[in-house]
Design an enzyme around this catalytic site. Structure first.
Site, PDB file in Angstrom:
ATOM      1  N   HIS A 109       0.838  -1.209   0.000  1.00 21.79           N
ATOM      2  CA  HIS A 109       0.000   0.000   0.000  1.00 21.79           C
ATOM      3  C   HIS A 109       0.871   1.256   0.000  1.00 21.79           C
ATOM      4  O   HIS A 109       0.638   2.178  -0.793  1.00 21.79           O
ATOM      5  CB  HIS A 109      -0.926  -0.029   1.232  1.00 21.79           C
ATOM      6  CG  HIS A 109      -1.766   1.198   1.413  1.00 21.79           C
ATOM      7  ND1 HIS A 109      -3.130   1.201   1.192  1.00 21.79           N
ATOM      8  CD2 HIS A 109      -1.449   2.456   1.803  1.00 21.79           C
ATOM      9  CE1 HIS A 109      -3.607   2.415   1.438  1.00 21.79           C
ATOM     10  NE2 HIS A 109      -2.605   3.195   1.815  1.00 21.79           N
ATOM     11  N   GLU A 110       1.859   1.291   0.880  1.00 25.38           N
ATOM     12  CA  GLU A 110       2.699   2.499   0.980  1.00 25.38           C
ATOM     13  C   GLU A 110       3.509   2.708  -0.298  1.00 25.38           C
ATOM     14  O   GLU A 110       3.613   3.824  -0.794  1.00 25.38           O
ATOM     15  CB  GLU A 110       3.620   2.421   2.197  1.00 25.38           C
ATOM     16  CG  GLU A 110       2.915   2.251   3.543  1.00 25.38           C
ATOM     17  CD  GLU A 110       1.759   3.190   3.770  1.00 25.38           C
ATOM     18  OE1 GLU A 110       1.717   4.270   3.140  1.00 25.38           O
ATOM     19  OE2 GLU A 110       0.864   2.850   4.566  1.00 25.38           O
ATOM     20  N   HIS A 113       1.492   4.207  -3.060  1.00 26.81           N
ATOM     21  CA  HIS A 113       1.329   5.665  -2.994  1.00 26.81           C
ATOM     22  C   HIS A 113       2.416   6.368  -3.816  1.00 26.81           C
ATOM     23  O   HIS A 113       2.162   7.396  -4.451  1.00 26.81           O
ATOM     24  CB  HIS A 113       1.388   6.155  -1.546  1.00 26.81           C
ATOM     25  CG  HIS A 113       0.073   6.085  -0.821  1.00 26.81           C
ATOM     26  ND1 HIS A 113      -1.090   6.594  -1.341  1.00 26.81           N
ATOM     27  CD2 HIS A 113      -0.250   5.566   0.393  1.00 26.81           C
ATOM     28  CE1 HIS A 113      -2.087   6.395  -0.473  1.00 26.81           C
ATOM     29  NE2 HIS A 113      -1.609   5.760   0.585  1.00 26.81           N
ATOM     30  N   TYR A 124      -4.810  14.273  -2.826  1.00 27.12           N
ATOM     31  CA  TYR A 124      -5.164  13.531  -1.616  1.00 27.12           C
ATOM     32  C   TYR A 124      -6.287  14.219  -0.850  1.00 27.12           C
ATOM     33  O   TYR A 124      -6.128  14.635   0.303  1.00 27.12           O
ATOM     34  CB  TYR A 124      -3.922  13.375  -0.743  1.00 27.12           C
ATOM     35  CG  TYR A 124      -3.941  12.148   0.134  1.00 27.12           C
ATOM     36  CD1 TYR A 124      -4.004  10.875  -0.416  1.00 27.12           C
ATOM     37  CD2 TYR A 124      -3.898  12.267   1.519  1.00 27.12           C
ATOM     38  CE1 TYR A 124      -4.015   9.748   0.389  1.00 27.12           C
ATOM     39  CE2 TYR A 124      -3.906  11.146   2.334  1.00 27.12           C
ATOM     40  CZ  TYR A 124      -3.965   9.895   1.758  1.00 27.12           C
ATOM     41  OH  TYR A 124      -3.973   8.777   2.567  1.00 27.12           O
ATOM     42  N   GLU A 133      -6.199   6.377  -2.247  1.00 22.47           N
ATOM     43  CA  GLU A 133      -6.184   5.346  -1.207  1.00 22.47           C
ATOM     44  C   GLU A 133      -6.564   3.979  -1.777  1.00 22.47           C
ATOM     45  O   GLU A 133      -5.985   2.952  -1.427  1.00 22.47           O
ATOM     46  CB  GLU A 133      -7.164   5.720  -0.090  1.00 22.47           C
ATOM     47  CG  GLU A 133      -6.529   6.493   1.025  1.00 22.47           C
ATOM     48  CD  GLU A 133      -5.301   5.778   1.569  1.00 22.47           C
ATOM     49  OE1 GLU A 133      -5.407   4.594   1.933  1.00 22.47           O
ATOM     50  OE2 GLU A 133      -4.243   6.393   1.633  1.00 22.47           O
ATOM     51  N   ASP A 206     -10.210  13.350   7.835  1.00 25.78           N
ATOM     52  CA  ASP A 206      -9.482  12.425   6.969  1.00 25.78           C
ATOM     53  C   ASP A 206      -9.430  12.932   5.521  1.00 25.78           C
ATOM     54  O   ASP A 206      -9.664  12.182   4.575  1.00 25.78           O
ATOM     55  CB  ASP A 206     -10.160  11.030   7.055  1.00 25.78           C
ATOM     56  CG  ASP A 206      -9.441   9.943   6.277  1.00 25.78           C
ATOM     57  OD1 ASP A 206      -8.208   9.997   6.160  1.00 25.78           O
ATOM     58  OD2 ASP A 206     -10.146   9.029   5.783  1.00 25.78           O
ATOM     59  N   HIS A 211      -9.693   7.669   3.575  1.00 17.77           N
ATOM     60  CA  HIS A 211      -9.606   6.272   4.020  1.00 17.77           C
ATOM     61  C   HIS A 211     -10.989   5.678   4.313  1.00 17.77           C
ATOM     62  O   HIS A 211     -11.089   4.520   4.710  1.00 17.77           O
ATOM     63  CB  HIS A 211      -8.755   6.137   5.289  1.00 17.77           C
ATOM     64  CG  HIS A 211      -7.320   6.506   5.104  1.00 17.77           C
ATOM     65  ND1 HIS A 211      -6.849   7.790   5.272  1.00 17.77           N
ATOM     66  CD2 HIS A 211      -6.243   5.755   4.754  1.00 17.77           C
ATOM     67  CE1 HIS A 211      -5.541   7.816   5.043  1.00 17.77           C
ATOM     68  NE2 HIS A 211      -5.154   6.605   4.717  1.00 17.77           N
TER      69      HIS A 211
END
Ligand code: ASN
Ligand code: ZN
Length: 290
Positions: A109-110, A113, A124, A133, A206, A211
């Site tokens: 996931h990271e 990005h 974002y 996301e 958020d 998310h």
């Protein structure tokens, strides 16, 4: 395309918040005693291999960018993130969260990005942020499925299974198969993700629910992949990857993502074919398209 080479480096932030920290393992270097270091090293390598072998991508920027990770960021830090140029992992507080390097899909996931930053550059915030996301969850989950050689039918479609400690009533951080059901616990509350547009989160928290609302495009991807069957990275994943790299602008909305992925599915796998149909149905079932 010339075959790419991985160039990994892992740093130990030593519980400080200064990045990157002390270099503790480099490409080709031997395993060290610190599990977090080896996990960051190994899993970023798996992500590199996955993207290279399935989509012909040479690292995060497509041009062999170094894969830098810092572990032991902060004290009992309960998160992991991509800071624009590297990955950063906390140890977790041990009460709610375990180590963030322990989950293959969280590492994927990271890294994803970083890919999104170099491709669609999805802003974002709001819907483009939720898509940002969602692409990270899609490629994080596909990394896990690829490593485990799991079909769409067999995969758990969870993000962060094992990330919560045993005292938390949670299957994981998010569920692409059933958004809103990943956890329900007195300490951390209930998974707020909507599977359908009728439950879209309109608030300001958020970054406008990046998310939270990501549950909806996540579910659309799951539905498409499940309908297509087989290995999800081969068809649904390829469609999402091409959309991310070649079609989606930074301000994309969900309906734009629906239109673009359906168009790409038609181009790659046959106009009006079953892949295109599955993609269209996915977006329709989550209420993005009518
Ligand atoms: N772990 C989170 C993520 O990658 C950190 C953040 O909120 N950006 O989405
Ligand atoms: Zn993220």
């Amino acid at each position: 395309m010339p075959p790419g080479r991985k160039r990994r480096a892992v740093y130990d932030a030593g519980s400080a918040r200064q990045l990157p920290g002390v270099l503790v393992r480099e490409e080709g270097g031997r395993a060290v005693r610190d599990r977090a270091v080896n996990e960051a090293y190994n899993t970023s390598g798996r992500m590199y291999d996955f993207m290279s072998r399935t989509y012909g991508r040479n690292s995060i920027d497509g041009r062999g960018m170094r894969l830098d990770s810092s572990v032991h960021f902060g004290v009992r830090y309960d998160n992991a993130f991509w800071n624009g140029s590297q990955m950063v992992y906390g140890d977790g507080d041990g009460r709610i969260f375990n180590r963030f390097t322990g989950c293959i899909d969280v590492v994927g996931h990271e890294l994803a990005h970083g890919i999104t930053q170099h491709e669609a550059g999805l802003r974002y915030q709001g819907q483009p942020g939720a898509l940002n996301e969602s692409f990270s969850d899609v490629f994080g989950s596909l990394l896990k499925q690829w490593v485990k050689k799991e079909s769409a039918a067999r995969a758990d479609w969870l993000i962060g299974a094992g990330l919560f400690t045993r005292r938390i009533k949670a299957a994981g951080l998010r569920s692409m198969k059933a958004p809103g059901t990943a956890y329900d616990d007195p300490i951390i509350g209930r998974d707020p993700q909507p599977a359908h547009m009728k439950d879209y989160y309109e608030g300001d928290e958020d970054n406008g629910g990046v998310h939270i609302n990501s549950g909806t495009p996540n579910h659309a991807f799951y539905l498409a992949a499940a309908a297509i069957g087989g290995y999800a990275w081969e068809k649904a994943g390829r469609v999402w990857y091409a959309a991310l790299c070649d079609r989606l602008p930074p301000e994309s909305s969900f309906s734009q993502a629906a239109r673009v992925t359906a168009a790409v599915a038609g181009e790659l796998f046959g106009r009006g074919g079953r892949v295109e149909q599955a993609v269209k149905n996915g977006w329709k079932q989550v209420g993005v398209t009518g």
